[in-house]
Design a protein around this motif. Sequence first.
Motif, PDB file in Angstrom:
ATOM      1  N   GLU A 190       0.810  -1.212   0.000  1.00  0.00           N
ATOM      2  CA  GLU A 190       0.000   0.000   0.000  1.00  0.00           C
ATOM      3  C   GLU A 190       0.848   1.269   0.000  1.00  0.00           C
ATOM      4  OE1 GLU A 190      -2.485  -0.472   3.393  1.00  0.00           O
ATOM      5  OE2 GLU A 190      -3.892  -1.828   2.392  1.00  0.00           O
ATOM      6  N   GLY A 191       2.174   1.100  -0.010  1.00  0.00           N
ATOM      7  CA  GLY A 191       3.044   2.271  -0.122  1.00  0.00           C
ATOM      8  C   GLY A 191       3.405   2.921   1.188  1.00  0.00           C
ATOM      9  N   ALA A 192       3.355   2.177   2.291  1.00  0.00           N
ATOM     10  CA  ALA A 192       3.582   2.782   3.609  1.00  0.00           C
ATOM     11  C   ALA A 192       4.957   3.414   3.754  1.00  0.00           C
ATOM     12  CB  ALA A 192       3.379   1.731   4.699  1.00  0.00           C
ATOM     13  N   ILE A 193       5.976   2.857   3.099  1.00  0.00           N
ATOM     14  CA  ILE A 193       7.323   3.413   3.238  1.00  0.00           C
ATOM     15  C   ILE A 193       7.869   3.906   1.904  1.00  0.00           C
ATOM     16  CG2 ILE A 193       7.853   2.000   5.253  1.00  0.00           C
ATOM     17  CD1 ILE A 193       9.569   0.216   3.386  1.00  0.00           C
ATOM     18  N   GLY A 194       7.033   4.000   0.883  1.00  0.00           N
ATOM     19  CA  GLY A 194       7.512   4.411  -0.431  1.00  0.00           C
ATOM     20  C   GLY A 194       8.350   3.320  -1.064  1.00  0.00           C
ATOM     21  N   GLY A 337      12.513   2.964   3.706  1.00  0.00           N
ATOM     22  CA  GLY A 337      12.108   3.430   2.391  1.00  0.00           C
ATOM     23  C   GLY A 337      12.266   4.920   2.208  1.00  0.00           C
ATOM     24  N   THR A 338      11.872   5.390   1.043  1.00  0.00           N
ATOM     25  CA  THR A 338      11.994   6.809   0.725  1.00  0.00           C
ATOM     26  C   THR A 338      11.014   7.662   1.517  1.00  0.00           C
ATOM     27  OG1 THR A 338      10.460   6.476  -1.125  1.00  0.00           O
ATOM     28  CG2 THR A 338      12.827   6.375  -1.613  1.00  0.00           C
ATOM     29  N   GLU A 339       9.976   7.044   2.104  1.00  0.00           N
ATOM     30  CA  GLU A 339       8.969   7.829   2.819  1.00  0.00           C
ATOM     31  C   GLU A 339       8.718   7.331   4.240  1.00  0.00           C
ATOM     32  OE1 GLU A 339       5.395   8.613   0.610  1.00  0.00           O
ATOM     33  OE2 GLU A 339       6.439   8.422  -1.305  1.00  0.00           O
ATOM     34  N   GLY A 340       9.497   6.373   4.700  1.00  0.00           N
ATOM     35  CA  GLY A 340       9.293   5.883   6.054  1.00  0.00           C
ATOM     36  C   GLY A 340      10.079   4.619   6.292  1.00  0.00           C
ATOM     37  N   GLU A 341       9.943   4.083   7.511  1.00  0.00           N
ATOM     38  CA  GLU A 341      10.571   2.820   7.835  1.00  0.00           C
ATOM     39  C   GLU A 341       9.573   1.916   8.535  1.00  0.00           C
ATOM     40  OE1 GLU A 341      13.876   3.602  10.476  1.00  0.00           O
ATOM     41  OE2 GLU A 341      12.633   3.234  12.240  1.00  0.00           O
ATOM     42  N   MET A 342       9.754   0.613   8.365  1.00  0.00           N
ATOM     43  CA  MET A 342       8.839  -0.374   8.929  1.00  0.00           C
ATOM     44  C   MET A 342       9.654  -1.422   9.678  1.00  0.00           C
ATOM     45  SD  MET A 342       5.733  -2.454   7.092  1.00  0.00           S
ATOM     46  CE  MET A 342       6.689  -2.792   5.607  1.00  0.00           C
ATOM     47  N   GLU A 343       9.394  -1.567  10.969  1.00  0.00           N
ATOM     48  CA  GLU A 343      10.041  -2.585  11.774  1.00  0.00           C
ATOM     49  C   GLU A 343       9.092  -3.760  11.916  1.00  0.00           C
ATOM     50  OE1 GLU A 343      12.895  -3.119  15.661  1.00  0.00           O
ATOM     51  OE2 GLU A 343      11.836  -1.213  15.347  1.00  0.00           O
ATOM     52  N   VAL A 344       9.569  -4.950  11.583  1.00  0.00           N
ATOM     53  CA  VAL A 344       8.705  -6.123  11.469  1.00  0.00           C
ATOM     54  C   VAL A 344       9.103  -7.174  12.486  1.00  0.00           C
ATOM     55  CG1 VAL A 344       7.805  -7.895   9.913  1.00  0.00           C
ATOM     56  CG2 VAL A 344       8.501  -5.673   8.993  1.00  0.00           C
ATOM     57  N   GLY A 345       8.119  -7.690  13.216  1.00  0.00           N
ATOM     58  CA  GLY A 345       8.287  -8.831  14.097  1.00  0.00           C
ATOM     59  C   GLY A 345       7.148  -9.805  13.845  1.00  0.00           C
ATOM     60  N   GLN A 346       7.216 -10.990  14.441  1.00  0.00           N
ATOM     61  CA  GLN A 346       6.146 -11.962  14.229  1.00  0.00           C
ATOM     62  C   GLN A 346       4.818 -11.480  14.801  1.00  0.00           C
ATOM     63  OE1 GLN A 346       6.887 -16.125  15.047  1.00  0.00           O
ATOM     64  NE2 GLN A 346       9.088 -15.879  14.781  1.00  0.00           N
ATOM     65  N   ASN A 347       4.874 -10.736  15.897  1.00  0.00           N
ATOM     66  CA  ASN A 347       3.655 -10.321  16.588  1.00  0.00           C
ATOM     67  C   ASN A 347       3.333  -8.845  16.423  1.00  0.00           C
ATOM     68  OD1 ASN A 347       3.592 -12.948  17.544  1.00  0.00           O
ATOM     69  ND2 ASN A 347       4.476 -12.426  19.517  1.00  0.00           N
ATOM     70  N   SER A 348       4.160  -8.102  15.712  1.00  0.00           N
ATOM     71  CA  SER A 348       3.913  -6.668  15.602  1.00  0.00           C
ATOM     72  C   SER A 348       4.592  -6.080  14.376  1.00  0.00           C
ATOM     73  CB  SER A 348       4.399  -5.935  16.860  1.00  0.00           C
ATOM     74  OG  SER A 348       5.810  -6.000  16.951  1.00  0.00           O
ATOM     75  N   VAL A 349       4.069  -4.939  13.953  1.00  0.00           N
ATOM     76  CA  VAL A 349       4.667  -4.151  12.868  1.00  0.00           C
ATOM     77  C   VAL A 349       4.542  -2.686  13.256  1.00  0.00           C
ATOM     78  CG1 VAL A 349       4.604  -3.525  10.437  1.00  0.00           C
ATOM     79  CG2 VAL A 349       3.970  -5.829  11.119  1.00  0.00           C
ATOM     80  N   SER A 354       8.458  10.154   8.550  1.00  0.00           N
ATOM     81  CA  SER A 354       9.021  11.438   8.961  1.00  0.00           C
ATOM     82  C   SER A 354       8.909  12.453   7.836  1.00  0.00           C
ATOM     83  CB  SER A 354      10.493  11.275   9.357  1.00  0.00           C
ATOM     84  OG  SER A 354      10.647  10.298  10.365  1.00  0.00           O
ATOM     85  N   LYS A 355       9.070  13.709   8.193  1.00  0.00           N
ATOM     86  CA  LYS A 355       9.025  14.791   7.209  1.00  0.00           C
ATOM     87  C   LYS A 355      10.397  14.938   6.565  1.00  0.00           C
ATOM     88  CE  LYS A 355       7.937  19.740   6.831  1.00  0.00           C
ATOM     89  NZ  LYS A 355       9.296  20.218   6.481  1.00  0.00           N
ATOM     90  N   LEU A 356      10.454  14.890   5.247  1.00  0.00           N
ATOM     91  CA  LEU A 356      11.703  15.049   4.516  1.00  0.00           C
ATOM     92  C   LEU A 356      11.973  16.541   4.335  1.00  0.00           C
ATOM     93  CD1 LEU A 356      14.066  13.904   2.857  1.00  0.00           C
ATOM     94  CD2 LEU A 356      12.536  13.897   0.859  1.00  0.00           C
ATOM     95  N   LEU A 392       1.401  16.440   7.638  1.00  0.00           N
ATOM     96  CA  LEU A 392       0.243  15.745   8.193  1.00  0.00           C
ATOM     97  C   LEU A 392       0.380  14.226   8.129  1.00  0.00           C
ATOM     98  CD1 LEU A 392      -2.708  17.913   6.847  1.00  0.00           C
ATOM     99  CD2 LEU A 392      -1.809  17.843   9.176  1.00  0.00           C
ATOM    100  N   SER A 393       1.235  13.719   7.253  1.00  0.00           N
ATOM    101  CA  SER A 393       1.346  12.264   7.087  1.00  0.00           C
ATOM    102  C   SER A 393       2.519  11.682   7.854  1.00  0.00           C
ATOM    103  CB  SER A 393       1.476  11.917   5.600  1.00  0.00           C
ATOM    104  OG  SER A 393       2.664  12.479   5.066  1.00  0.00           O
ATOM    105  N   THR A 394       2.966  12.357   8.909  1.00  0.00           N
ATOM    106  CA  THR A 394       4.094  11.849   9.675  1.00  0.00           C
ATOM    107  C   THR A 394       3.634  11.267  11.006  1.00  0.00           C
ATOM    108  OG1 THR A 394       4.486  13.997  10.731  1.00  0.00           O
ATOM    109  CG2 THR A 394       5.624  13.565   8.650  1.00  0.00           C
TER     110      THR A 394
END
Length: 463
Positions: A190-194, A337-349, A354-356, A392-394
């Motif tokens: 869905e483009g969460a991190i670009g 990514g270019t628009e954010g970061e995603m930390e992934v675990g088995q039980n959580s994401v 951030s604002k560039l 607004l999207s941060t």
Amino acid sequence: MNNKNSRRSFIKKATLTSAAVTSAPYIFASNFEERLLLTRDYIPQNYSANDRINLALIGTGIQGIYDTQSALRVDGVQLVAACDLYTGRLERAKELWGDSIFTSRDYRDILNRKDIDAVIIATPDHWHQKITIDALKAGKHVYCEKPMVQKAEEGEAIINAQKASGKICQIGSQGMSSLGNEKAKQLYEEGAIGDIVMLDMYNDRYSAEGAWQYPIPPDANPETVDFDTFLGKAPKVPFEPKRFFRWRNYQDYGTGVAGDLFVHAFSTLNYVISSQGPNRALATGGLRYWKDGRDVPDVSITLYDYPRTDTHAAFNAAFRINFIAGSGGGGGFKLIGTEGEMEVGQNSVSVKRSKLNMIPQGYSMVSFTEDMQKKIREGYAQENLEPRSSSLSTGTTTWEAERDYKGGHYDHFNNFFTAIRNNGSVIEDPTFGLRAAGAALLANESYYKKQPVNWDPVKMMLT
């Protein structure tokens, strides 16, 4: 990938989700933080004795026991047999699962039994290929622990054996079927991190157990341990309990940190971004502390190149393992990514956006006159490089599984047994398993050759 469309899609869907769960108008606002639930509904099933899947365990060591405990939580599964080369583990199997189960030190006795539908293969890595192929040829469904193979060139034979047998073969990176992986894949698409630009994975440990110095039972001797069979295709050496009970420490039987830990990360990464894997690796490291006879490093750093594909941009991945981390230990897995970061675990994401900053701040303006600084600011203002929407999207949003979530290990076995019952497909078949193992094992190729190595992720072979 269309960044603008994917970003709009993500923010719109995230906003709707937040409104439904918390009635908040936006999931991301300036410095916003929110926690949401991940849920999975399990439908209880009742099976008669004749409808149960009869399971056998081959390799009753640490991971084999944990695998079996998770497998038996799935409805309609029962353990009928166990195999191991150490008699003490066969005694432990009966202690855990009852005196009625059949036990043997010869895995062929397991495969010859007509009452066994599926087997878990949790042996040392150098036995994975042979036992998996033998089990498939014997008409058994197979759950094979990761890494699927000790050497990448062994993988094609397993793929062919599975296809010829028509049986289900699931590779056991146990977090693959988790809620965390599923949500991460959805958010990425869905483009969460670009566009992804980097993967950062690390695992720090600070204990003898974490560094594979597993206990050796005092009754270990040539009578209680079938050491010659354990050696298999490996070089013949005199009986040595450390090699049997701490086999991960030796190239002859294991795959080092790459096969034990990297392969989990590659399984998740390739699944989340729908990738076939990297095309280049460069590894370094060394044996810094645990000089106990092992011939694999206890500190490892490997850099990977991923080529651009239809599902992701070109990016780099950094994998770091430290078995003597004075910090006390910890781990992480982040897609940046270019628009954010995603930390992934088995039980959580967790997703952080951030604002560039696109407009020069005081640091780079200091060399200009006050009048010129004013003109520069006016020029940037006319370009509108930082619209209000970029602020607004941060923020940070974390999705967490409910407390009664059964876990990724359970889900992976549930996926396996469901595929057996429905003649369906599994999430980690041998082709997927080889792509994950092959990518991980590039670290060993590069480390021991002391040079970069190239990999064809489509053909799954060194180039």
